[in-house]
Design a protein around this motif. Structure first.
Motif, PDB file in Angstrom:
ATOM      1  N   ASN A  34      28.029   2.675 -35.380  1.00  0.00           N
ATOM      2  CA  ASN A  34      27.274   3.707 -36.106  1.00  0.00           C
ATOM      3  C   ASN A  34      25.794   3.605 -35.766  1.00  0.00           C
ATOM      4  O   ASN A  34      25.027   2.956 -36.477  1.00  0.00           O
ATOM      5  CB  ASN A  34      27.482   3.521 -37.610  1.00  0.00           C
ATOM      6  N   VAL A  35      25.407   4.232 -34.681  1.00  0.00           N
ATOM      7  CA  VAL A  35      24.041   4.041 -34.180  1.00  0.00           C
ATOM      8  C   VAL A  35      23.326   5.327 -33.772  1.00  0.00           C
ATOM      9  O   VAL A  35      22.141   5.278 -33.431  1.00  0.00           O
ATOM     10  CB  VAL A  35      24.007   3.106 -32.947  1.00  0.00           C
ATOM     11  N   LEU A  36      24.022   6.447 -33.761  1.00  0.00           N
ATOM     12  CA  LEU A  36      23.418   7.612 -33.100  1.00  0.00           C
ATOM     13  C   LEU A  36      22.123   8.089 -33.758  1.00  0.00           C
ATOM     14  O   LEU A  36      21.268   8.668 -33.084  1.00  0.00           O
ATOM     15  CB  LEU A  36      24.432   8.755 -32.998  1.00  0.00           C
ATOM     16  N   TYR A  37      21.950   7.838 -35.054  1.00  0.00           N
ATOM     17  CA  TYR A  37      20.704   8.296 -35.690  1.00  0.00           C
ATOM     18  C   TYR A  37      19.491   7.608 -35.082  1.00  0.00           C
ATOM     19  O   TYR A  37      18.368   8.103 -35.203  1.00  0.00           O
ATOM     20  CB  TYR A  37      20.750   8.094 -37.218  1.00  0.00           C
ATOM     21  N   ARG A  38      19.716   6.451 -34.440  1.00  0.00           N
ATOM     22  CA  ARG A  38      18.609   5.739 -33.814  1.00  0.00           C
ATOM     23  C   ARG A  38      18.390   6.160 -32.370  1.00  0.00           C
ATOM     24  O   ARG A  38      17.548   5.588 -31.668  1.00  0.00           O
ATOM     25  CB  ARG A  38      18.861   4.237 -33.869  1.00  0.00           C
ATOM     26  N   GLY A  39      19.158   7.143 -31.908  1.00  0.00           N
ATOM     27  CA  GLY A  39      19.040   7.583 -30.522  1.00  0.00           C
ATOM     28  C   GLY A  39      17.781   8.399 -30.278  1.00  0.00           C
ATOM     29  O   GLY A  39      17.132   8.888 -31.200  1.00  0.00           O
ATOM     30  N   SER A  92      22.556   8.044 -26.944  1.00  0.00           N
ATOM     31  CA  SER A  92      22.945   6.853 -27.703  1.00  0.00           C
ATOM     32  C   SER A  92      22.034   5.686 -27.369  1.00  0.00           C
ATOM     33  O   SER A  92      21.725   5.433 -26.206  1.00  0.00           O
ATOM     34  CB  SER A  92      24.389   6.473 -27.376  1.00  0.00           C
ATOM     35  N   PRO A  93      21.614   4.921 -28.387  1.00  0.00           N
ATOM     36  CA  PRO A  93      20.788   3.740 -28.116  1.00  0.00           C
ATOM     37  C   PRO A  93      21.579   2.631 -27.414  1.00  0.00           C
ATOM     38  O   PRO A  93      20.999   1.693 -26.895  1.00  0.00           O
ATOM     39  CB  PRO A  93      20.331   3.287 -29.509  1.00  0.00           C
ATOM     40  N   LEU A  94      22.914   2.763 -27.361  1.00  0.00           N
ATOM     41  CA  LEU A  94      23.715   1.707 -26.736  1.00  0.00           C
ATOM     42  C   LEU A  94      23.825   1.915 -25.227  1.00  0.00           C
ATOM     43  O   LEU A  94      23.222   1.206 -24.458  1.00  0.00           O
ATOM     44  CB  LEU A  94      25.098   1.644 -27.389  1.00  0.00           C
TER      45      LEU A  94
HETATM   46  S1  FES Z   1      20.801   0.960 -32.847  1.00  0.00           S
HETATM   47 FE1  FES Z   1      21.278  -0.883 -33.734  1.00  0.00          FE
HETATM   48  S2  FES Z   1      19.964  -2.235 -32.695  1.00  0.00           S
HETATM   49 FE2  FES Z   1      19.514  -0.321 -31.816  1.00  0.00          FE
END
Ligand code: FES
Length: 127
Positions: free
Chosen positions: A72-77, A90-92
């Protein structure tokens, strides 16, 4: 269970998730949405909400879950555009997802994309 929310939610409606003061321009925030399923169980899902003041839509709502990075990371993209299509990377692994359709541009993958609107001072998502 969370991934089933889009498919299983009955009685879709506009849901207020936050206020415009919660948004950060050209960036994303995350909201947890809970709705009862057809079977009456409570389903929860993280929704990423993006504010893009230069776009026609101004706000976009998509699943926060990255199906490729499986987190669950897309909001940080990072938000941007690809051939005029508003996207989040995606930040990943940096795959880009269309904020309008949820389709991944580089790979065969898709996330849920939901109609979003600004109503008075509230951000509402149709889910
Ligand atoms: S989105 Fe979790 S560490 Fe970057």
């Amino acid at each position: 269970m969370t991934q089933a929310l889009k498919e299983q939610t009955v009685n879709k409606d506009w849901v207020t998730l936050c206020g415009i003061q919660d948004l950060v321009a050209n960036s994303g925030i995350c909201a947890l949405v809970a709705k009862p399923s057809e079977q009456g169980e409570q389903l929860e899902k993280q929704i990423a909400i993006f504010s893009i003041p230069d776009s026609e839509e101004k706000v976009f709502a998509v699943d926060n879950f990255d199906p490729i990075g499986k987190a669950n990371v897309l909001y940080r993209g990072i938000v941007g555009s690809n051939n005029g299509e508003p996207i989040v990377a995606s930040p990943l692994y940096k795959q880009q997802f269309s904020l309008k359709t949820g389709t991944c541009i580089q790979e065969e993958a898709e996330i849920g994309a939901y109609p979003a609107r600004i109503q008075d001072q509230a951000i509402q998502v149709y889910i």
